[in-house]
Scaffold this active site. Structure first.
Site, PDB file in Angstrom:
ATOM      1  N   ALA A 153       0.814  -1.219   0.000  1.00  0.00           N
ATOM      2  CA  ALA A 153       0.000   0.000   0.000  1.00  0.00           C
ATOM      3  C   ALA A 153       0.847   1.269   0.000  1.00  0.00           C
ATOM      4  O   ALA A 153       0.356   2.344  -0.307  1.00  0.00           O
ATOM      5  CB  ALA A 153      -0.934   0.006   1.204  1.00  0.00           C
ATOM      6  N   ARG A 176      10.222   8.014  -1.961  1.00  0.00           N
ATOM      7  CA  ARG A 176      11.621   8.208  -2.349  1.00  0.00           C
ATOM      8  C   ARG A 176      11.928   7.769  -3.784  1.00  0.00           C
ATOM      9  O   ARG A 176      13.014   8.028  -4.296  1.00  0.00           O
ATOM     10  CB  ARG A 176      12.545   7.492  -1.357  1.00  0.00           C
ATOM     11  CG  ARG A 176      12.749   8.306  -0.100  1.00  0.00           C
ATOM     12  CD  ARG A 176      13.603   7.572   0.903  1.00  0.00           C
ATOM     13  NE  ARG A 176      12.892   6.445   1.511  1.00  0.00           N
ATOM     14  CZ  ARG A 176      13.489   5.475   2.197  1.00  0.00           C
ATOM     15  NH1 ARG A 176      14.798   5.470   2.337  1.00  0.00           N
ATOM     16  NH2 ARG A 176      12.772   4.513   2.741  1.00  0.00           N
TER      17      ARG A 176
HETATM   18  C1  UD1 Z   1       9.612  -3.093   8.209  1.00  0.00           C
HETATM   19  C2  UD1 Z   1       9.715  -3.753   9.595  1.00  0.00           C
HETATM   20  C3  UD1 Z   1      11.178  -3.871   9.998  1.00  0.00           C
HETATM   21  C4  UD1 Z   1      11.927  -4.652   8.946  1.00  0.00           C
HETATM   22  C5  UD1 Z   1      11.739  -4.021   7.561  1.00  0.00           C
HETATM   23  C6  UD1 Z   1      12.342  -4.879   6.510  1.00  0.00           C
HETATM   24  C7  UD1 Z   1       7.687  -2.989  10.669  1.00  0.00           C
HETATM   25  C8  UD1 Z   1       7.117  -2.092  11.691  1.00  0.00           C
HETATM   26  N1  UD1 Z   1       8.999  -2.940  10.523  1.00  0.00           N
HETATM   27  O1  UD1 Z   1      10.135  -1.780   8.363  1.00  0.00           O
HETATM   28  O2  UD1 Z   1      11.306  -4.524  11.255  1.00  0.00           O
HETATM   29  O3  UD1 Z   1      13.309  -4.689   9.274  1.00  0.00           O
HETATM   30  O4  UD1 Z   1      10.342  -3.870   7.264  1.00  0.00           O
HETATM   31  O5  UD1 Z   1      12.283  -4.217   5.284  1.00  0.00           O
HETATM   32  O6  UD1 Z   1       6.972  -3.763  10.075  1.00  0.00           O
HETATM   33  N2  UD1 Z   1       3.068  -0.974   4.119  1.00  0.00           N
HETATM   34  C9  UD1 Z   1       1.714  -0.926   3.867  1.00  0.00           C
HETATM   35  N3  UD1 Z   1       0.924  -0.159   4.651  1.00  0.00           N
HETATM   36  C10 UD1 Z   1       1.431   0.587   5.675  1.00  0.00           C
HETATM   37  C11 UD1 Z   1       2.811   0.537   5.913  1.00  0.00           C
HETATM   38  C12 UD1 Z   1       3.604  -0.257   5.118  1.00  0.00           C
HETATM   39  O7  UD1 Z   1       1.210  -1.589   2.946  1.00  0.00           O
HETATM   40  O8  UD1 Z   1       0.639   1.254   6.339  1.00  0.00           O
HETATM   41  C13 UD1 Z   1       3.914  -1.792   3.260  1.00  0.00           C
HETATM   42  C14 UD1 Z   1       4.836  -0.910   2.455  1.00  0.00           C
HETATM   43  O9  UD1 Z   1       4.292  -0.669   1.166  1.00  0.00           O
HETATM   44  C15 UD1 Z   1       6.101  -1.729   2.377  1.00  0.00           C
HETATM   45  C16 UD1 Z   1       6.075  -2.639   3.603  1.00  0.00           C
HETATM   46  O10 UD1 Z   1       4.729  -2.607   4.064  1.00  0.00           O
HETATM   47  O11 UD1 Z   1       6.099  -2.564   1.255  1.00  0.00           O
HETATM   48  C17 UD1 Z   1       7.040  -2.257   4.673  1.00  0.00           C
HETATM   49  O12 UD1 Z   1       6.691  -1.000   5.211  1.00  0.00           O
HETATM   50  P1  UD1 Z   1       7.750   0.056   5.673  1.00  0.00           P
HETATM   51  O13 UD1 Z   1       7.056   1.209   6.236  1.00  0.00           O
HETATM   52  O14 UD1 Z   1       8.710   0.291   4.565  1.00  0.00           O
HETATM   53  O15 UD1 Z   1       8.464  -0.732   6.843  1.00  0.00           O
HETATM   54  P2  UD1 Z   1       9.970  -0.606   7.257  1.00  0.00           P
HETATM   55  O16 UD1 Z   1      10.159   0.694   7.944  1.00  0.00           O
HETATM   56  O17 UD1 Z   1      10.825  -0.910   6.101  1.00  0.00           O
END
Ligand code: UD1
Ligand code: CA
Length: 444
Positions: free
Chosen positions: A8, A13
């Site tokens: 989502a 970036r």
């Molecule tokens: C997350 C993990 C972290 C891990 C990392 C690996 C969490 C809180 N943290 O961090 O421990 O090391 O991934 O890459 O889960 N997404 C949604 N909806 C949202 C938020 C995110 O669909 O509301 C999806 C994003 O599109 C993305 C993925 O989930 O593909 C990861 O989200 P992101 O916010 O990038 O998490 P990280 O900070 O990378």
């Protein structure tokens, strides 16, 4: 076993109008890599979409279930949006639309481990630069994940990271999701909190950095592209394909190439292309979505969505467009463009031609500069050239028109009526010769 893909996020970036998961890796949108991997485990695949959901939906197979997360409030919130997909009696794997190269093997290992009994099984990795990842710590007999933003200073160099891939027991996940709070540095609902609230956590490790790399920037995307390209070339070398210059050869991961084929430098082989054995491809050639037989030679040419049978030669400087079929041992030479046409066995079009919407039989000779005039300004019309016909140079075949078997068309003709089999078709002004005319003019 179900798979839920989180996709989502906006991907700020990337600086793009295109949703992040639609950016292509080795010619294929990232989300498709993930959906295909998920599809190999089971057909029960859900995807959580948000930013650009309509665009993303268009590339998904219709058997994938789509859930919408209107506001991106965190990974746990994203899973919550797909609550209806979850089943207390079934395990669920969590994948990400922007981590395209996760392997089926690793996921299978996780599933096996999870079967031994746990609330959740997580995939961890030891990495040199853990920045941006949540870290995994083992404390008081339990695994715990600490998000980077919440990491105390003295733990920053911990190298065991949470890759974000999990297998959850459905009942545990459904129970725990409503209990997750957003009282953290980012004020997000973290899925990692589910792991921290679990009674039993199992861990599986991977050392393949490519499969856990998430794409947040274009820099990472092209880094993955380059790694995948190198991996593909190594695999092909291993399988008996010669790639003379790996530095200038671009071969999509989906491509298949047979033994003893040689790929010359500056060549691109893309999409769903299959190339047989003993071929010579390149230099300076681009092939997209083509099926190519054995012992085919293609030099300095562009070929798209075409079928090429054994022993054919193409180029230099030929252009095959969508719907071209070249039957066995035909020869297509320089500056010949072919579109939606079948060229029969042993037929030759060696120089400067346009052949469109044509059905050309076997052992036909198409003279230099032959043009099928397939477009009348309103629609495309077909040209039929039967076996063993001979088309003289610089002929225009005004379609629809048929040249019969073994017929001969004189050079320079404009042909707009059918030529019956074994007949001569001639359509040009009769030549005039005035002997000594130049000398007489000089005298005047
Ligand atoms: C997350 C993990 C972290 C891990 C990392 C690996 C969490 C809180 N943290 O961090 O421990 O090391 O991934 O890459 O889960 N997404 C949604 N909806 C949202 C938020 C995110 O669909 O509301 C999806 C994003 O599109 C993305 C993925 O989930 O593909 C990861 O989200 P992101 O916010 O990038 O998490 P990280 O900070 O990378
Ligand atoms: Ca991320």
């Amino acid at each position: 076993m179900k798979t839920l893909i989180l996709a989502a996020g906006k991907g700020t970036r990337m600086k793009s109008n295109i949703p992040k998961v639609l950016h292509k890796l080795s010619g294929k949108p990232m989300i498709k890599w993930v959906v295909e991997t998920a599809g190999k485990l089971s057909r029960e695949v859900g995807v959580v979409l948000g930013f650009g959901a309509d665009q993303v939906k268009r590339v998904l197979p219709e058997w994938v279930k789509v859930f919408i997360q209107e506001e991106q409030l965190g990974t746990a919130h994203a899973v919550m949006c797909a609550r209806d997909f979850l089943d207390p009696n079934d395990d669920v794997i969590i994948l990400y639309g922007d981590v395209p190269l996760i392997s089926v093997d690793t996921l299978r290992r996780m599933i096996e481990e999870h079967k031994k009994g746990a609330d959740v099984t997580i995939l961890v990795a030891d990495v040199d630069t853990p920045d941006g990842y949540g870290r995994v710590v083992f404390e008081r007999g339990k695994y715990r994940i600490i998000e980077e933003a919440d990491l105390p200073e003295d733990m920053k160099d911990l190298k065991t990271v949470n890759t974000g891939f999990y297998v959850f027991s459905g009942d545990f996940l459904l129970n725990i999701l409503p209990k997750i709070k957003n009282n953290n540095a980012k004020r997000e609902y973290y899925l990692t909190d589910a792991i921290n609230l679990a009674e039993s956590v199992r861990v599986v490790e991977t050392n393949d950095i490519l499969e856990i790399t998430g794409v947040n920037t274009r820099k990472t995307l092209i880094w993955l592209e380059e790694q995948l390209r190198k991996r593909k070339i190594e695999e092909l070398l291993e399988e008996g394909v010669t790639i003379l210059d790996p530095n200038t050869t671009y071969i999509h991961y989906s491509v298949k190439i047979g033994m003893d084929t040689i790929i010359y430098p500056m060549t691109f082989v893309e999409g769903e292309t299959e190339i047989g054995e003993g071929c010579e491809i390149g230099p300076m050639t681009r092939i997209v979505d083509c099926k190519i037989g054995n012992n085919v030679k293609i030099t300095r040419s562009e070929c798209v969505k075409s079928f090429i049978e054994n022993g054919v030669s193409v180029g230099p400087f030929a252009r095959l467009r969508e719907g071209t079929i070249l039957k066995k041992s035909s020869k297509i030479g320089n500056f010949v463009e072919i579109k939606k046409s079948t060229i029969g066995e042993g037929t030759k079009a060696q120089h400067l031609s346009y052949i469109g919407d044509a059905y050309v039989g076997s052992n036909v000779n198409i003279g230099a500069g032959t043009i099928t005039c397939n477009y009348d300004g309103k629609k495309k019309n077909p040209t039929f050239i039967e076996d063993e016909a001979f088309i003289g140079s610089n002929t225009s075949l005004v379609a629809p028109v048929r040249i019969g078997k073994g017929a001969l068309v004189g050079a320079g003709s404009v042909i707009n009526r059918d030529v019956p089999p074994y007949s001569l078709g001639l359509g040009r002004a009769r030549q005039i010769v005035k002997e000594g005319w130049v000398l007489k003019r000089k005298e005047e």
